[in-house]
Scaffold this motif. Sequence first.
Motif, mmCIF file in Angstrom:
data_model
loop_
_atom_site.group_PDB
_atom_site.id
_atom_site.type_symbol
_atom_site.label_atom_id
_atom_site.label_comp_id
_atom_site.label_asym_id
_atom_site.label_seq_id
_atom_site.Cartn_x
_atom_site.Cartn_y
_atom_site.Cartn_z
ATOM 1 N N CYS A 1 -2.342 10.703 -1.592
ATOM 2 C CA CYS A 1 -3.341 9.829 -2.186
ATOM 3 C C CYS A 1 -4.547 10.660 -2.625
ATOM 4 N N SER B 1 -7.488 9.341 -3.747
ATOM 5 C CA SER B 1 -8.733 8.580 -3.804
ATOM 6 C C SER B 1 -9.747 9.026 -2.762
ATOM 7 N N SER B 2 -9.342 9.831 -1.801
ATOM 8 C CA SER B 2 -10.304 10.238 -0.770
ATOM 9 C C SER B 2 -10.833 11.632 -1.058
ATOM 10 N N SER C 1 -0.105 4.761 1.293
ATOM 11 C CA SER C 1 -1.182 5.452 1.990
ATOM 12 C C SER C 1 -2.449 4.613 1.858
ATOM 13 N N CYS C 2 -3.463 5.119 1.172
ATOM 14 C CA CYS C 2 -4.735 4.418 1.061
ATOM 15 C C CYS C 2 -4.828 3.533 -0.192
ATOM 16 N N LEU C 3 -3.800 3.536 -1.015
ATOM 17 C CA LEU C 3 -3.865 2.823 -2.292
ATOM 18 C C LEU C 3 -3.177 1.471 -2.263
ATOM 19 N N ASP D 1 -3.720 8.494 -9.643
ATOM 20 C CA ASP D 1 -3.847 7.906 -8.310
ATOM 21 C C ASP D 1 -3.288 8.778 -7.205
ATOM 22 N N ARG E 1 0.851 -1.189 0.000
ATOM 23 C CA ARG E 1 0.000 0.000 0.000
ATOM 24 C C ARG E 1 0.887 1.240 0.000
#
Length: 193
Positions: free
Chosen positions: A190, A192-193, A14-16, A165, A12
Motif C-alpha cells: 500500500c 498511501s502511508s 491492506s490500508c486501502l 494506489d 480492503r
Amino acid sequence: MTKPQSLFKSGRISCLPIRNRVVMPPLGMALDSAYGEITDYHIAYYEVRARGGVGPIVMEACLVEPTFGKSDFANSRIDDNRFIPIMHRLANAIHKHDTRIFVQMHHAGRQSNSALTGAVQIVAPSPVSSPVIGETLCALSLEEIADLEDRFVQGALRCKMAGMDGVKRFNHRPCEQQFRNCPIEDQHCCLSS
C-alpha cells in the motif's frame, strides 16, 4: 442463478478501501510506446474497465530497469521520473471511477533473453540458465544487486508520486524471486502511508 454477494461487497487491501472484490489481473497489453511510455490507448483501455465496475486494477509488468529487465518487446516503464506525468494521468482516469490501481513492478532476470536486451547478456542472481530460455547468464555482483533493490524502491516512490494506489511484485519468476529456491507468495504494498 444468484450472484455471489460477497464478491460485490466493499473490502480492503491492506490500508486501502476497495469498492468490490472484482480484481482485474495484470494482462500484457503491448499498448506502450516504443520507449515504454503508457499511451492514450492504454489509459482508455484501463478507464473502460474502471467504468465497468471492477474494484482494483493491477497494471501489467512495469520495468524498473529497461535494458536487462525486459520480459517482452513492449513493457511499460517506471525507471525514470519522465514516466511520472503519464502514470499520473492513468491514475486520475482510474480514480474518477472509484477504482484503485496497482502497478506490477518487474525485472525479468533469467526469464529475459538476448533478443529483448539487444544482444546484451542476460543478468540474474546466478549464472544458472533458465531451462526455458537456455542462454548463458551473467551473475549479478553485490553492487548490482544493491542497485536493483534501489531501482525497485525508486520505482515504488515514482508510483506513489504518480498517484498509484500500490505496487505488486510480478510473480512469474522475476529476478527478485530467482534468489530463492521456492516460489514466494504474491504481495501487495500500500502506497498511501
